[in-house]
Design an enzyme around this catalytic site. Structure first.
Site, mmCIF file in Angstrom:
data_model
loop_
_atom_site.group_PDB
_atom_site.id
_atom_site.type_symbol
_atom_site.label_atom_id
_atom_site.label_comp_id
_atom_site.label_asym_id
_atom_site.label_seq_id
_atom_site.Cartn_x
_atom_site.Cartn_y
_atom_site.Cartn_z
ATOM 1 C CG ASP A 92 -0.276 0.093 2.501
ATOM 2 O OD1 ASP A 92 0.948 0.323 2.516
ATOM 3 O OD2 ASP A 92 -0.947 -0.046 3.537
ATOM 4 C CB SER A 93 0.238 4.653 -1.041
ATOM 5 O OG SER A 93 -0.802 5.104 -0.176
ATOM 6 N N GLY A 94 1.004 3.758 2.087
ATOM 7 C CA GLY A 94 1.311 4.347 3.391
ATOM 8 C C GLY A 94 0.262 5.345 3.832
ATOM 9 N N GLY A 95 -0.532 5.823 2.871
ATOM 10 C CA GLY A 95 -1.498 6.867 3.192
ATOM 11 C C GLY A 95 -2.507 6.462 4.254
ATOM 12 C CG ASP A 147 -5.300 6.771 -1.350
ATOM 13 O OD1 ASP A 147 -4.364 6.481 -0.584
ATOM 14 O OD2 ASP A 147 -6.363 6.112 -1.375
ATOM 15 C CD GLN A 190 -10.048 7.284 -1.412
ATOM 16 O OE1 GLN A 190 -11.151 7.298 -0.870
ATOM 17 N NE2 GLN A 190 -9.026 6.551 -0.943
ATOM 18 N N GLY A 217 -11.325 3.838 0.459
ATOM 19 C CA GLY A 217 -12.273 4.609 1.264
ATOM 20 C C GLY A 217 -13.541 3.857 1.610
ATOM 21 C CG ASP A 267 -5.755 -5.320 1.750
ATOM 22 O OD1 ASP A 267 -6.393 -4.537 1.018
ATOM 23 O OD2 ASP A 267 -5.379 -5.008 2.901
#
Lengths: 373, 373
Positions: A92-95, A147, A190, A217, A267
């Site tokens: 994932d992006s970490g966001g 995101d 989103q 989201g 996931d």
């Protein structure tokens, strides 16, 4: 361009099966990705994850950038070698974790500044840095755009502004990723619960062009009905020839309903988190092994399973291990749950291939109301 | 009479190798028994314990009588079936844990009354009840007599009275056990650090007649030198044709020195307890994986080991798992340590069989002073 060929094999109503081909192996879809947050699928050996049927796992950028550090993972040969998983990895992006785990955080056009939940140290995450961490340092097979995870509930105007920021970050993530032959990048839709925002987000991402499209989201408190409604409104605008990934979902019934709506990838920490809390998943729902009715039940959780945790240990023993707070209880239930989720996906794929997914779905809902015995 | 034939294979100085034959399999001695306190060797699958080389494990009467309950284990088919260990099991009598774990306790000639550390419930343990639990309900292959674990330090008079009570309980344990063809019972030498009390205890036990003789009341704070001195004074009076078991010991160097003094069996929680605390055992002593020097060390703990935990995972990864407090860190280090202890015993047996135990012992002490690299 696309790095990873995605071949649709069968379509059955809204559901579909396919194969996502990666240099590290094929992924049969719909696929469930076990979560290896801190470079380990909790309480499982990598061989158990693979043998349970998982063909791809997820790693968390937020956790790994803080500990052991992305540069350190790179120096140690990348995430695959570090954690002994030679199959595909999506990061994932970490966001999302910045939003849910870190303390003080500041969102700006450039990116997000946050404090580590581990030691309070300050970090700055931009779309460019997120891609560098995922694709260059960790060596993810599939990177996710950075995101903003729109909070829930969220007013329309705020949801629109948030979605537009995520779109601009999508472009910057895509630019930072560039063209790669052996790695892929997914965009994230989103727009909260607003159908037109979801549409605009999906259209914007398609214009940029990604290897796959995630729905973000959701599973943030909107409830099952709303999740299904938003999914219906979103998948409509996603290209059918690219994998669709519903992030952070979910319970088995969520998986079945999302597959019915054309989702290809999932996931969730649920299988291992439930396992550590004494819960075993089944077609009848979650089963609490602490319950006294299992204290002298000599039967295994599922004698027909190929998974030793499901097949070889008595419910009485699992009950004892959970009550005694023993490691082996968490280990066995995490293993069982991981195998159960993989088996559920395999059964859905088989049902779709045989053009009987609606029957499977109906049977699944019927069973859900019945007692586990 | 004796149920389990014990064949001495080689004698090398004070050290010896042998085979203890049981209906559930042979035990090569000197043997180290992993401890399965609550019907699980903590953080390990039974297959890993077996594959690491363990031929017998230990179960704890105190823990099992409180949870899940000895009668319950019996109804579930006995301890072997319950915990999926089909090799031999030795159970302790419960006495030691009553002393070290339970709250209020009252010692009388008849037995000991104590309160459970789990729920405060009151229990009464006599020699007869301990044997019933071990041999009849849990189904132990080897039962231990109930004894009083003399505290340390202890005045001579008190040590003598305690030892004499243990001797009377030895007789009652032996009587309760009766004659059995497929199960064995061991007596326990007490007497604190007083050589003549140890002698009297050993002589008394021999008169009663047991299948094996344990040395109790050591590793309770007396120190390495004193332990060796008491061992020397005790083994002198133990029959050489029966297995000798040093209870609750210990560190690798303790094992080597006790084997040099003719001990055949050991048990200790150290391998798994250390593993849960980030420690890996080696010929160089214990290694703390939390140490920053391992943060980017790509080497495994021991590339020559057959144990996957020792051979296949980098020290850097283990360091990360321990720092992150991940289950897999405890799982891998407990596994490594269990395999290391078994390998140490195997190397000692080979050295004795080759008549080179003194060289092994000297090399072992030499290595112990050197850095782990």
């Amino acid at each position: 361009m696309t790095s990873f060929p995605f071949k649709l094999l069968a379509v059955d109503g809204g559901a579909r099966t396919g194969v996502l081909k990666t240099p590290r192996g094929d992924i049969a879809t719909p696929a469930f990705m076990p979560v290896g947050t801190a470079a380990t699928v909790k309480a499982l050996y990598p061989e158990q994850v693979r043998d349970a049927g998982a063909q791809i796992i997820l790693g968390n950028t937020y956790h790994l950038m803080l500990r052991p550090g992305a540069e350190r993972v790179k120096r140690l040969g990348g995430l695959h070698a570090f954690m002994r998983w030679d199959g595909p990895i999506l990061t994932d992006s970490g966001g999302f974790q910045v939003w849910s785990l870190s303390g003080l955080r500041k969102l700006e056009e450039d990116g997000v500044t946050f404090k580590s939940h581990l030691d309070g140290s300050s970090h700055h995450l931009t779309p460019e840095r997120s891609i560098e961490i995922q694709a260059d340092l960790l060596g993810a097979d599939i990177s996710m755009q950075l995101d903003e995870c729109t909070p829930f509930p969220c007013e329309r105007d705020a949801a629109a502004r948030s979605m537009e920021l995520s779109l601009r970050w999508a472009q910057r993530s895509r630019d930072a990723f560039g063209e790669r032959k052996t790695q892929a990048i997914f965009g994230i839709v989103q727009g909260s619960v607003y159908d037109d925002l979801r549409r605009d987000s999906a259209e914007g991402l398609k214009r940029i062009g990604f290897d796959g499209y995630a729905v973000g989201g959701l599973a943030v408190g909107e409830g099952f009905e709303m999740m299904c409604k938003v999914l219906d409104a979103t998948t409509l605008f996603l290209p059918s020839d690219r994998p669709r990934y519903l992030m952070g979902v979910g319970k088995p019934v969520d998986l079945v309903e999302a597959v019915a709506r054309g989702i290809d990838m999932f996931d969730c920490v649920l299988p291992t988190r439930s396992g550590r809390h004494g819960q075993a998943w089944s077609d009848y729902g979650p089963v609490n092994l602490k319950n006294a009715r299992f204290a002298e039940d000599p039967r295994p959780l599922d004698e027909s399973s190929d998974c030793p945790a499901s097949r070889d240990y008595s419910r009485a023993y699992l009950h004892h291990l959970v009550k005694a707070n023993e490691y082996l209880g968490s280990m066995l239930l995490s293993w069982h749950n991981t195998a159960y989720f993989q088996s559920l996906m395999a059964r859905m794929r088989a049902a779709i291939d045989d053009n009987r997914f609606e029957t499977f779905r109906k049977d699944f809902h019927d069973k859900l109301g019945q007692p586990f015995d």
